[in-house]
Design a protein around this motif. Structure first.
Motif, PDB file in Angstrom:
ATOM      1  N   THR A 260       0.831  -1.205   0.000  1.00 51.55           N
ATOM      2  CA  THR A 260       0.000   0.000   0.000  1.00 51.55           C
ATOM      3  C   THR A 260       0.865   1.256   0.000  1.00 51.55           C
ATOM      4  OG1 THR A 260      -0.115   0.013   2.425  1.00 51.55           O
ATOM      5  CG2 THR A 260      -1.908  -1.101   1.247  1.00 51.55           C
ATOM      6  N   ALA A 261       0.383   2.267  -0.715  1.00 50.73           N
ATOM      7  CA  ALA A 261       0.973   3.596  -0.605  1.00 50.73           C
ATOM      8  C   ALA A 261       0.463   4.228   0.689  1.00 50.73           C
ATOM      9  CB  ALA A 261       0.587   4.440  -1.810  1.00 50.73           C
ATOM     10  N   LEU A 262       1.052   5.350   1.077  1.00 47.65           N
ATOM     11  CA  LEU A 262       0.683   5.968   2.354  1.00 47.65           C
ATOM     12  C   LEU A 262      -0.785   6.408   2.389  1.00 47.65           C
ATOM     13  CD1 LEU A 262       3.804   8.113   3.337  1.00 47.65           C
ATOM     14  CD2 LEU A 262       2.890   6.117   4.524  1.00 47.65           C
ATOM     15  N   LYS A 263      -1.268   6.947   1.276  1.00 46.34           N
ATOM     16  CA  LYS A 263      -2.670   7.381   1.270  1.00 46.34           C
ATOM     17  C   LYS A 263      -3.619   6.190   1.385  1.00 46.34           C
ATOM     18  CE  LYS A 263      -2.612  10.169  -2.412  1.00 46.34           C
ATOM     19  NZ  LYS A 263      -3.101  11.201  -3.362  1.00 46.34           N
ATOM     20  N   GLN A 264      -3.251   5.073   0.768  1.00 42.41           N
ATOM     21  CA  GLN A 264      -4.064   3.857   0.911  1.00 42.41           C
ATOM     22  C   GLN A 264      -4.000   3.340   2.340  1.00 42.41           C
ATOM     23  OE1 GLN A 264      -2.113   1.632  -2.301  1.00 42.41           O
ATOM     24  NE2 GLN A 264      -4.130   1.407  -3.249  1.00 42.41           N
ATOM     25  N   LEU A 265      -2.822   3.424   2.934  1.00 45.06           N
ATOM     26  CA  LEU A 265      -2.666   2.973   4.313  1.00 45.06           C
ATOM     27  C   LEU A 265      -3.541   3.794   5.252  1.00 45.06           C
ATOM     28  CD1 LEU A 265      -1.316   1.221   6.432  1.00 45.06           C
ATOM     29  CD2 LEU A 265       0.652   2.762   6.394  1.00 45.06           C
ATOM     30  N   ALA A 266      -3.608   5.100   5.018  1.00 45.60           N
ATOM     31  CA  ALA A 266      -4.492   5.946   5.822  1.00 45.60           C
ATOM     32  C   ALA A 266      -5.945   5.521   5.652  1.00 45.60           C
ATOM     33  CB  ALA A 266      -4.311   7.413   5.427  1.00 45.60           C
ATOM     34  N   ALA A 267      -6.318   5.134   4.435  1.00 41.97           N
ATOM     35  CA  ALA A 267      -7.685   4.671   4.177  1.00 41.97           C
ATOM     36  C   ALA A 267      -7.968   3.368   4.909  1.00 41.97           C
ATOM     37  CB  ALA A 267      -7.900   4.498   2.673  1.00 41.97           C
ATOM     38  N   VAL A 268      -7.001   2.454   4.935  1.00 41.72           N
ATOM     39  CA  VAL A 268      -7.158   1.195   5.671  1.00 41.72           C
ATOM     40  C   VAL A 268      -7.349   1.481   7.154  1.00 41.72           C
ATOM     41  CG1 VAL A 268      -6.056  -0.980   6.328  1.00 41.72           C
ATOM     42  CG2 VAL A 268      -5.863  -0.161   3.988  1.00 41.72           C
ATOM     43  N   CYS A 269      -6.533   2.386   7.692  1.00 41.01           N
ATOM     44  CA  CYS A 269      -6.674   2.765   9.104  1.00 41.01           C
ATOM     45  C   CYS A 269      -8.061   3.329   9.382  1.00 41.01           C
ATOM     46  CB  CYS A 269      -5.608   3.796   9.485  1.00 41.01           C
ATOM     47  SG  CYS A 269      -3.925   3.144   9.616  1.00 41.01           S
ATOM     48  N   ALA A 270      -8.593   4.094   8.425  1.00 39.54           N
ATOM     49  CA  ALA A 270      -9.890   4.744   8.628  1.00 39.54           C
ATOM     50  C   ALA A 270     -11.039   3.742   8.681  1.00 39.54           C
ATOM     51  CB  ALA A 270     -10.135   5.768   7.524  1.00 39.54           C
ATOM     52  N   VAL A 271     -10.931   2.638   7.934  1.00 39.14           N
ATOM     53  CA  VAL A 271     -12.026   1.660   7.922  1.00 39.14           C
ATOM     54  C   VAL A 271     -11.848   0.579   8.986  1.00 39.14           C
ATOM     55  CG1 VAL A 271     -12.484   2.069   5.478  1.00 39.14           C
ATOM     56  CG2 VAL A 271     -10.949   0.210   6.140  1.00 39.14           C
ATOM     57  N   ALA A 272     -10.685   0.540   9.629  1.00 44.00           N
ATOM     58  CA  ALA A 272     -10.469  -0.431  10.705  1.00 44.00           C
ATOM     59  C   ALA A 272     -11.182   0.037  11.978  1.00 44.00           C
ATOM     60  CB  ALA A 272      -8.977  -0.599  10.974  1.00 44.00           C
ATOM     61  N   ASP A 273     -11.502  -0.916  12.837  1.00 49.13           N
ATOM     62  CA  ASP A 273     -12.165  -0.593  14.104  1.00 49.13           C
ATOM     63  C   ASP A 273     -11.164  -0.209  15.189  1.00 49.13           C
ATOM     64  OD1 ASP A 273     -14.965  -1.295  13.348  1.00 49.13           O
ATOM     65  OD2 ASP A 273     -14.051  -3.264  13.035  1.00 49.13           O
ATOM     66  N   ILE A 274      -9.971  -0.807  15.136  1.00 47.11           N
ATOM     67  CA  ILE A 274      -8.924  -0.546  16.134  1.00 47.11           C
ATOM     68  C   ILE A 274      -7.573  -0.676  15.433  1.00 47.11           C
ATOM     69  CG2 ILE A 274      -7.819  -1.372  18.278  1.00 47.11           C
ATOM     70  CD1 ILE A 274     -10.532  -2.477  19.150  1.00 47.11           C
ATOM     71  N   ALA A 275      -6.618   0.133  15.834  1.00 43.96           N
ATOM     72  CA  ALA A 275      -5.232   0.015  15.352  1.00 43.96           C
ATOM     73  C   ALA A 275      -4.322  -0.284  16.540  1.00 43.96           C
ATOM     74  CB  ALA A 275      -4.793   1.292  14.655  1.00 43.96           C
ATOM     75  N   ILE A 276      -3.414  -1.246  16.332  1.00 45.13           N
ATOM     76  CA  ILE A 276      -2.474  -1.645  17.392  1.00 45.13           C
ATOM     77  C   ILE A 276      -1.069  -1.662  16.798  1.00 45.13           C
ATOM     78  CG2 ILE A 276      -1.796  -3.468  19.017  1.00 45.13           C
ATOM     79  CD1 ILE A 276      -4.694  -4.481  18.932  1.00 45.13           C
ATOM     80  N   GLY A 277      -0.100  -1.170  17.557  1.00 46.03           N
ATOM     81  CA  GLY A 277       1.272  -1.231  17.064  1.00 46.03           C
ATOM     82  C   GLY A 277       2.255  -0.523  17.958  1.00 46.03           C
ATOM     83  N   ASN A 278       3.525  -0.596  17.549  1.00 42.50           N
ATOM     84  CA  ASN A 278       4.574   0.133  18.236  1.00 42.50           C
ATOM     85  C   ASN A 278       4.359   1.633  18.041  1.00 42.50           C
ATOM     86  OD1 ASN A 278       5.876  -2.452  18.513  1.00 42.50           O
ATOM     87  ND2 ASN A 278       6.668  -2.191  16.439  1.00 42.50           N
ATOM     88  N   ASP A 279       5.040   2.407  18.827  1.00 40.41           N
ATOM     89  CA  ASP A 279       5.086   3.850  18.634  1.00 40.41           C
ATOM     90  C   ASP A 279       5.705   4.110  17.256  1.00 40.41           C
ATOM     91  OD1 ASP A 279       5.663   6.596  18.785  1.00 40.41           O
ATOM     92  OD2 ASP A 279       7.558   6.166  19.797  1.00 40.41           O
TER      93      ASP A 279
END
Length: 368
Positions: A260-279
């Protein structure tokens, strides 16, 4: 030889700038130097909004690392994005392009090494922090700012640089709004059925920030919530992610690492219910698109993201080894961080176990 030539060009234009007639100082064209890491760029978004709100007829240009330029392309508060190709790129080309634009004000967000280029471009007003090279910064800046307050996050640091142009009290919450076409481009990748969708970003630029229990977490989330897991990462993180996923049942897992490109990644984050990860920058993106987040802090201070709400959970173990207090060459006594490039025991990460995160997921779901 190229490095030496770049330094010679910069020196020539700095000397030339000493003898050029100064232009009248107005506030119509702003240049923001924002050649920082992805997470810092996301945390700088309130700066552009604050300038446009205070000076609605102004033009705002942002210099950003070329690999992050697309993340600002659709920002309503940015008129022009100038890709920065690093110290090895031509100083002459960059200086000439800045001179041609005739900027009125430059606000340098903590990249002191570029103050010379801004000075050489003859921008009348130059605002930035006095960092570790105070005499150099003091020479190149017209409005040098000294940090002398309580640390309230990186965004608050950036917004303080707007005080010389009459802006204070601006909203410090980064916001991103993915475009419809970017959301549509990722829609076919995601399950159509209703269910919990969790994006997990295991990668990070430093090994000391890697959390060691992602495999166990993924198994637990699928077992307890029947969650659909979306794995994100760039091309450099594919090997790490493949190792985490090796042998797992892929029915509930979508691996988007390197896809994914960064803009697509932002879109994936937007449709997800929760995001988990390192800082990491990706968790900052998730917060900016208003997705509930669980961020695992290891060597860094959890307060760097500023104030948190009930959708922004930050996990940080109490360890004695965060002894550094320097951000961008500025000492902040009330901040604790570790700058080690490697660590044998990784205690700050190992103390945060998968069951802790699963309980936080339950907490977020109850709020929803």
């Amino acid at each position: 030889m190229k490095k030496l030539a770049n330094k010679a060009v910069l020196f020539f234009y700095i000397v030339l700038a000493l003898f050029r007639k100064q232009r009248k100082n107005t506030a119509k064209k702003f240049l923001i130097v924002d050649t920082l890491r992805l997470g810092d760029v996301i945390m700088s978004l309130p700066v552009f909004k604050a300038i446009k709100n205070r000076y609605p007829d102004s033009e705002v240009s942002v210099t950003v690392r070329s690999s992050f330029a697309e993340i600002l392309e659709d920002n309503p508060y940015v008129d022009k994005v100038i890709p920065y190709y690093g110290k090895s790129a031509s100083n002459l080309k960059l200086i000439k392009s800045l001179v041609k634009e005739r900027y009125d004000v430059c606000i340098n967000l903590c990249e002191g090494k570029l103050n010379g280029i801004v000075y050489a471009a003859c921008i009348p007003r130059r605002i930035g922090y006095l960092q570790r090279h105070k005499y150099r910064d003091g020479f190149f800046l017209t409005d040098p700012v000294e940090w002398n307050g309580e640390f309230k996050g990186i965004t608050a640091m950036f917004l303080k640089l707007l005080e010389p142009i009459g802006i204070s009290g601006a909203d410090d919450k980064p916001e991103m709004h993915p475009q419809a076409e970017d959301i549509a481009s990722v829609a076919d990748l995601l399950p159509k059925a209703e269910g919990l969708k969790i994006i997990i970003h295991p990668g990070t630029r430093k090994s000391t920030k890697e959390w060691p229990y992602y495999r166990e977490l993924i198994e637990g989330l699928i077992e307890q919530f029947d969650a659909f897991i979306i794995i994100s990462g760039d091309s450099s993180e594919v090997s790490l992610i493949n190792k985490i996923l090796d042998g797992l049942d892929n029915k509930n897992i979508l691996n988007l690492a390197g896809k994914t490109a960064l803009k697509q990644l932002a879109a994936v984050c937007a449709v997800a219910d929760i995001a988990i990860g390192n800082d990491s920058g990706v968790l900052h993106i998730a917060r900016a698109v208003k997705t509930p987040t669980i961020t695992i802090f290891g060597p860094e201070d959890f307060r760097l993201g500023g104030g948190a709400d009930d959708k922004d959970i930050r996990l940080s173990a109490d360890v004695p080894c965060r002894t550094d207090s320097d951000y961008f060459g500025i000492a902040m006594p009330d901040v604790g961080r570790c700058k080690k490039e490697s660590c044998d025991d990784h205690e700050c990460m190992k103390k945060i176990t998968p069951d802790v995160i699963i309980k936080k997921v339950q907490k977020l779901l109850k709020r929803q």
